[in-house]
Design a protein around this motif. Structure first.
Motif, PDB file in Angstrom:
ATOM      1  N   ASP A 425       0.851  -1.191   0.000  1.00 59.99           N
ATOM      2  CA  ASP A 425       0.000   0.000   0.000  1.00 59.99           C
ATOM      3  C   ASP A 425       0.888   1.243   0.000  1.00 59.99           C
ATOM      4  N   GLU A 426       0.756   2.064  -1.032  1.00 60.53           N
ATOM      5  CA  GLU A 426       1.583   3.274  -1.121  1.00 60.53           C
ATOM      6  C   GLU A 426       1.359   4.205   0.051  1.00 60.53           C
ATOM      7  N   ASN A 427       0.202   4.099   0.696  1.00 60.42           N
ATOM      8  CA  ASN A 427      -0.119   4.987   1.803  1.00 60.42           C
ATOM      9  C   ASN A 427       0.141   4.350   3.167  1.00 60.42           C
ATOM     10  N   HIS A 428       0.770   3.184   3.179  1.00 57.08           N
ATOM     11  CA  HIS A 428       1.115   2.571   4.458  1.00 57.08           C
ATOM     12  C   HIS A 428       2.023   3.524   5.232  1.00 57.08           C
ATOM     13  N   PRO A 429       1.832   3.653   6.550  1.00 60.80           N
ATOM     14  CA  PRO A 429       2.642   4.617   7.321  1.00 60.80           C
ATOM     15  C   PRO A 429       4.148   4.440   7.160  1.00 60.80           C
ATOM     16  N   ARG A 431       5.680   3.676   4.445  1.00 64.55           N
ATOM     17  CA  ARG A 431       6.022   4.248   3.122  1.00 64.55           C
ATOM     18  C   ARG A 431       7.211   3.531   2.467  1.00 64.55           C
ATOM     19  N   TYR A 434       8.606   3.914  -1.171  1.00 66.61           N
ATOM     20  CA  TYR A 434       9.446   5.065  -1.528  1.00 66.61           C
ATOM     21  C   TYR A 434      10.833   5.009  -0.895  1.00 66.61           C
TER      22      TYR A 434
END
Length: 500
Positions: A425-429, A431, A434
């Motif tokens: 999940d790109e929005n996982h805390p 991150r 990235y």
């Protein structure tokens, strides 16, 4: 009926999962726990001092990797070298001091200068006491072109009061945020370690010609500046409960100098290429970072962060993958597409090695099919303490559904790992999409997979040692990556990003 059974029997013989028809199984057996352990024991030894980018230990690791690439018969793709050199830059404190009341105060002793600029020599200015640096305090003062000293608590965020002082045209800001010499000494030691370490950058910093930073000062320095006591400064800042009395503190005068130095750190990525056959112009890039965070001082002396898992495990995985593919080519069964095996430096400083490669690629990015990135695959995290063999898979479906399908299919056929997509999940805390070297390829619209074992209790600690690596599990994960790379390298159709 005989014909039907013959057809079924023929199908089984031709199944890609069988050794007779798929040499990948034979060459995957060259990936062994013994070889992984032998190489990792060397790369995570104390002698390499934690492989910090630019350090002697990092250079030793680079030499170790390039030696193996040469032994495997890989080509040196950077003008006949396995090294892709590049410079990094960092700013470190230069000379800085403050003179006041007939005394000179040195940086990291009685003052701390926090900034990245040169004052252009000595600067003398009047200085006024601005109390706690509140809006009401400036109603009593004219600070244009002057230095100001502001008294705040140690827990107080200084940024707001500094910003307000500058909006009132203060020349430079002095902050008193400790109550005793002992508190300031501890503060100064922490700042010195932080500033002397310096964050590395691919871009050479620009040094300002005017002081734009902040001076933190000890209580002794504050007293000398205004020729008074801390108690009187506190009383003036607090007032009588209704109104402060800052004008009771006569202005002082300070002379200061600030400077910073730019240091250049020479480092290198290590690249080895295996040329393909009929599709050799297309390239698969397999990456891991071989740097780590080096030595960090403590009360008991220097402690070496050997980084066995982060990312020694990924680095030795790249070596074993290169060995297996190189042997296949020697036997006349090499991949159709070329494969670039690349270990990068500077990951711990902000993915700098992979960023440099994607800015100055040795092979055209347009011809780069996929990046398979390996960063920590030798351990288990707490969530998988009792799990069957697993690996976190990140990013496989972000740019190419075809890559995701290949990844899933290969694992089902060969290694049967549990693929955990928690961090996908790109929005996982956390991150994580990235946070490793694949990201620089993903930004260039190159499909990626990031293989990861989780954030365990020894992350970025000296306890990340080779004796905690699960080599059987590591071997299975490396084989999964090998089968995936084999499939991508030999399939008829190139993996491509999905159309948007």
């Amino acid at each position: 009926m005989r014909l039907r059974y013959l057809i079924i029997f023929s199908y089984v013989l031709l199944s890609p999962g069988l050794t007779a028809q798929n040499p990948a199984l034979d060459y995957s057996n060259l990936i062994t726990p013994a070889d992984l352990k032998e190489n990792l024991t060397i790369l995570s030894a104390d002698a390499l001092e934690g492989r910090e980018t630019g350090s002697r230990g990092q250079k030793m690791a680079a030499a170790f990797i390039s030696y193996h690439f040469q032994e495997f018969g890989l080509k040196a793709p950077v003008n006949g070298s396995f090294y892709q050199p590049f410079p990094l830059y960092k700013t470190v404190p230069g000379e800085a001091f403050v003179r006041a009341g007939g005394n000179e105060f040195k940086n990291f002793q009685d003052i701390v200068y926090y900034g990245k600029d040169n004052s252009g020599g000595e600067v003398s200015v009047p200085i006024v006491f601005a109390g706690k640096g509140r809006m009401d305090d400036y109603g009593q003062l004219d600070v244009t072109g002057k230095a100001v000293l502001i008294m705040i608590g140690e827990e107080h965020d200084y940024r707001g009061v500094v910003s307000l002082a500058r909006s009132k045209n203060a020349e430079i800001v002095f902050i008193l945020n400790t109550n005793t010499a002992e508190e300031f000494n501890e503060y100064a030691l922490q700042f010195e370690a932080f500033l002397s370490d310096g964050r590395l950058s691919l871009k050479k910093p620009q040094i300002a010609n005017k002081s734009t930073g902040i001076f933190f000062v000890s209580p002794t320095v504050a007293e000398r500046i205004f020729n008074t006591t801390i108690d009187k400064l506190s009383l003036a800042a607090e007032g009588d409960g209704k109104k402060t009395s800052l004008k009771k503190i006569p202005p002082g005068k300070v002379t200061y100098k600030t400077s910073v130095e730019i240091k250049t750190i020479e480092t290198e990525n290590v690249l080895g290429v295996l040329e393909g056959t009929d599709k050799k112009d297309e390239l698969i890039v397999i990456t891991a970072h071989y740097d780590h965070i080096g030595k960090k001082s403590s009360g008991t002396g220097d402690l070496i962060n050997n980084g066995a898992d982060d990312d020694g495990s990924g680095t030795v995985a790249v070596l074993q993958l290169a060995k297996a593919f190189a042997q296949a080519k020697k036997d006349g069964k090499g991949p159709r597409r070329s494969i670039l095996f690349m270990t990068v430096a500077g990951e711990e400083n902000g993915l700098l090695g992979s960023e440099f490669y994607t800015q100055y690629p040795t092979f055209p990015l347009a011809n780069t099919v996929v990046n398979l990135n390996i960063d920590m695959i030798g351990r288990r995290d707490e969530q998988h303490k009792d799990s069957p063999p697993y690996v976190y898979v990140i990013g496989a479906d972000k740019l190419s559904s075809a890559l995701h399908e290949v990844s899933e299919s290969v694992n089902r056929r060969f290694t049967k790992l549990v693929f955990d997509y928690t961090y996908n999940d790109e929005n996982h805390p956390a991150r994580l999409y990235y946070r490793s070297d694949h990201w620089n390829f993903a930004q260039k619209n190159i499909p990626i997979i990031f293989y990861f074992d989780g954030i365990h209790e020894d992350y970025h600690l000296p306890s990340d040692e080779v004796d905690k690596i699960e080599f059987d599990l590591l071997t299975t994960r490396v084989k999964c990556i090998f089968f995936t790379a084999w499939e991508i390298a030999n399939r008829d159709e190139r993996i491509r990003p999905d159309e948007k």
